[in-house]
Motif scaffolding. Structure first.
Motif, PDB file in Angstrom:
ATOM      1  N   MET A 156       0.791  -1.216   0.000  1.00 51.18           N
ATOM      2  CA  MET A 156       0.000   0.000   0.000  1.00 51.18           C
ATOM      3  C   MET A 156       0.834   1.282   0.000  1.00 51.18           C
ATOM      4  O   MET A 156       0.413   2.296  -0.548  1.00 51.18           O
ATOM      5  CB  MET A 156      -0.941   0.016   1.224  1.00 51.18           C
ATOM      6  N   THR A 197      -9.209  -0.898   1.693  1.00 52.81           N
ATOM      7  CA  THR A 197      -8.805   0.413   1.170  1.00 52.81           C
ATOM      8  C   THR A 197      -9.813   0.929   0.145  1.00 52.81           C
ATOM      9  O   THR A 197     -10.241   2.092   0.199  1.00 52.81           O
ATOM     10  CB  THR A 197      -7.413   0.337   0.527  1.00 52.81           C
ATOM     11  N   SER A 200      -5.726   0.463   6.373  1.00 51.52           N
ATOM     12  CA  SER A 200      -4.823  -0.621   5.990  1.00 51.52           C
ATOM     13  C   SER A 200      -3.583  -0.644   6.874  1.00 51.52           C
ATOM     14  O   SER A 200      -3.149  -1.707   7.349  1.00 51.52           O
ATOM     15  CB  SER A 200      -4.410  -0.464   4.522  1.00 51.52           C
ATOM     16  N   TYR A 254       0.270   4.958  -1.958  1.00 49.90           N
ATOM     17  CA  TYR A 254       0.075   6.201  -1.192  1.00 49.90           C
ATOM     18  C   TYR A 254       1.064   7.268  -1.659  1.00 49.90           C
ATOM     19  O   TYR A 254       0.684   8.424  -1.888  1.00 49.90           O
ATOM     20  CB  TYR A 254       0.260   5.918   0.296  1.00 49.90           C
ATOM     21  N   GLY A 294      -8.557   5.462   3.560  1.00 56.00           N
ATOM     22  CA  GLY A 294      -8.373   4.067   3.182  1.00 56.00           C
ATOM     23  C   GLY A 294      -7.009   3.537   3.573  1.00 56.00           C
ATOM     24  O   GLY A 294      -6.878   2.432   4.128  1.00 56.00           O
ATOM     25  N   PHE A 295      -5.963   4.323   3.303  1.00 54.13           N
ATOM     26  CA  PHE A 295      -4.608   3.897   3.645  1.00 54.13           C
ATOM     27  C   PHE A 295      -4.440   3.783   5.155  1.00 54.13           C
ATOM     28  O   PHE A 295      -3.763   2.859   5.646  1.00 54.13           O
ATOM     29  CB  PHE A 295      -3.579   4.871   3.068  1.00 54.13           C
TER      30      PHE A 295
END
Length: 519
Positions: free
Chosen positions: A309, A439, A475, A313, A471-472
């Protein structure tokens, strides 16, 4: 290296001489080339989305399908190791990996399924070579010096996936021809270096590899094979669909997962009642092996939770290129390369418990800041925290695997390696699928209304960035949770170094929880 590992001139099971360190180097190179493919696409997702005209979840399928195929093949590797001579099994594994790499490299952008097929074939080869590598290491090096070779094996298990994003970013940044054929900056060039390495080791394998693992004419139990393929396949397939279909999809997500679990239960029951099991689950009766396998799986999930991820990002929120995002993560990858052999040497003195406990604490410390990343977080801060994470992962990974393998009788090494890698591959597949779905769902549920993009574009852009951050953050929070869980699991590990268990005569000796024996 020879001074650390003993003499290089050894004999195989046929009594023929071979150069152990040359064979070991070949194994590391070949498996590294295959493992590199696990993550080098993470910085290429935006490119794949553009070229194939697909969504982020579909693009991440290139990784989840790779892990799915890998997870399916690993249980089969124990049978293949028993049945097929070592030299030819390595050649088969590297041949599959090279063929899959070629298919993915030449796949037309009009058909993403062909690209996925290449990834699956590639992963099948790695699913054989990775556990085979660990089994060979435990058989060709003396027990008192096993820490350093296993640490170098960690360069494959940990470094290849860790350096993948940097490698992918570097390839995608170029605009020049490579060897006058492929264009740097073209996603196809990502597969060139692994393909060349795989062709070289495949050609040299018949001459430089040796048959070092004993074989026997083990009968293939087709029911076990079918249960293994269907059970693990359906279970992982359900998770690969989560990103696109969501958790509420009964047909594509829930049904495959449940049916897969039921078949796996039948598979386990069958193995426990077979005189010559397809996958010997006896290894999980040993406490030290079971706990180290669980801890290694948690470490893998914490690592992949950020690994898959963070590049997205960096590119989507900070607006950096694939190369720039890869370079930000490079110091962590380098530290992983340095720490794995060092951790192997430290393990020889102190064992896995202290290293793992300290490592998981560092991993949690390095992950916690990611829960508070913003669009203006300094890039140097990201690099430093990522560096801390991979110091931790370097301390954890190989000591755990070494300790677990040493807890087993030597004749169970192939089964133990297959079991350990099966659990870690399943963990990787599950966490990547979960994080992709989480996410995507959080972003979709918090993103602004589309009409705002025309009435107030600046406000729309700001809210989209915030939705992505939401979302990040979720996660990264899950990855942090795994790191904290690892701290508690490490407390159950055996203190000090686990001495390799002697050969066990079936049905004559009882193996204790810590891997030793008593009559």
């Amino acid at each position: 290296m020879p001074e650390l590992m003993g003499k290089d001139y050894s004999k195989d099971i046929h009594g023929n001489h071979y150069f152990r360190n040359v064979m070991f180097a070949m194994i590391l190179i070949g498996t590294f080339a295959g493992m590199l493919g696990q993550t080098f696409l993470s910085t290429a997702y935006p490119t794949l989305m553009d070229k194939f005209n697909i969504s982020l979840s579909t693009a991440q399928g290139a990784t989840t399908w790779y892990l799915l195929a890998n997870g399916i093949m690993v249980p089969v590797s124990a049978y293949l190791t028993t049945k097929i001579p070592t030299r030819w099994l390595f050649m088969i594994a590297y041949g599959f990996t090279a063929a899959g790499t070629l298919i993915a490299m030449v796949a037309p952008t009009s058909n993403y399924n062909i690209f996925l097929l290449g990834r699956v074939v590639m992963a099948m080869g790695v699913g054989i070579s990775l556990p085979l590598m660990m089994t060979v290491i435990t058989n060709i090096f003396p027990p008192e010096k096993i820490g350093v070779p296993m640490g170098m094996g960690g360069l494959v298990i940990g470094l290849a996936p860790a350096i993948g994003p940097t490698y992918g970013g570097w390839i995608l940044s170029g605009n020049t021809k490579f060897l006058g054929i492929l264009q740097l900056g073209d996603w196809r060039t990502l597969f060139l270096a692994p393909f060349v390495l795989l062709i070289i080791v495949t050609v040299l394998t018949p001459f430089l590899m040796a048959d070092v693992l004993p074989n026997r004419n083990m009968k293939l139990d087709f029911i076990s094979l079918l249960e293994s393929l269907l059970g693990f396949g359906l279970f992982l397939y359900g998770f690969t669909n989560v990103g696109n279909e969501g958790w509420g999809d009964a047909q594509s997500v829930i049904a495959p997962i449940i049916i897969g679990l039921v078949i796996i239960a039948f598979f386990i029951r069958r193995q426990l009642h077979m005189a010559d099991p397809f996958l010997d689950l006896y290894v999980f009766k040993i406490k030290q092996f079971t706990v180290t396998t669980i801890a290694a799986a948690i470490n893998t999930m914490a690592m992949m939770g950020v690994e898959m991820m963070l590049p997205t990002y960096i590119q989507n929120v900070h607006g950096l290129t694939a190369l720039q995002s890869g370079l930000l993560l490079l110091p962590g990858s380098v530290m992983m390369a340095l720490m794995s052999p060092i951790a192997g040497g430290i393990y020889d003195k102190f064992g896995a418990k202290k290293l793992s406990f300290i490592g998981f604490i560092l991993l949690a410390i390095g992950t916690l800041p990611y829960l508070f990343l913003t669009a203006t977080t300094p890039e140097a801060f990201i690099t430093i925290t990522y560096w801390v994470r991979f110091v931790a992962i370097g301390l954890i990974m190989m000591p755990l695997i070494t300790s677990g393998m040493n807890a087993l009788p030597v004749e169970k090494s192939a089964q133990g390696s297959a079991s350990n890698n099966t659990v870690r591959m399943i963990a990787s597949s599950v966490v990547v699928a979960i994080l992709a779905s989480v996410t995507t769902n959080v972003i979709n549920s918090t993103k602004p209304a589309h009409h705002l993009s025309t009435t107030n574009p600046l406000q729309y852009a700001d809210k989209m960035i915030q939705a992505s951050l939401n979302g990040f953050h979720v996660s990264f929070g899950i990855a942090f949770g795994f790191a904290v869980l690892g701290i508690f699991v490490a407390l159950f590990l055996h203190k000090g170094k686990v001495a390799p268990a002697p050969v066990r005569e079936a049905n004559k000796q009882e193996v204790t929880e810590e891997g030793g024996q008593k009559s």
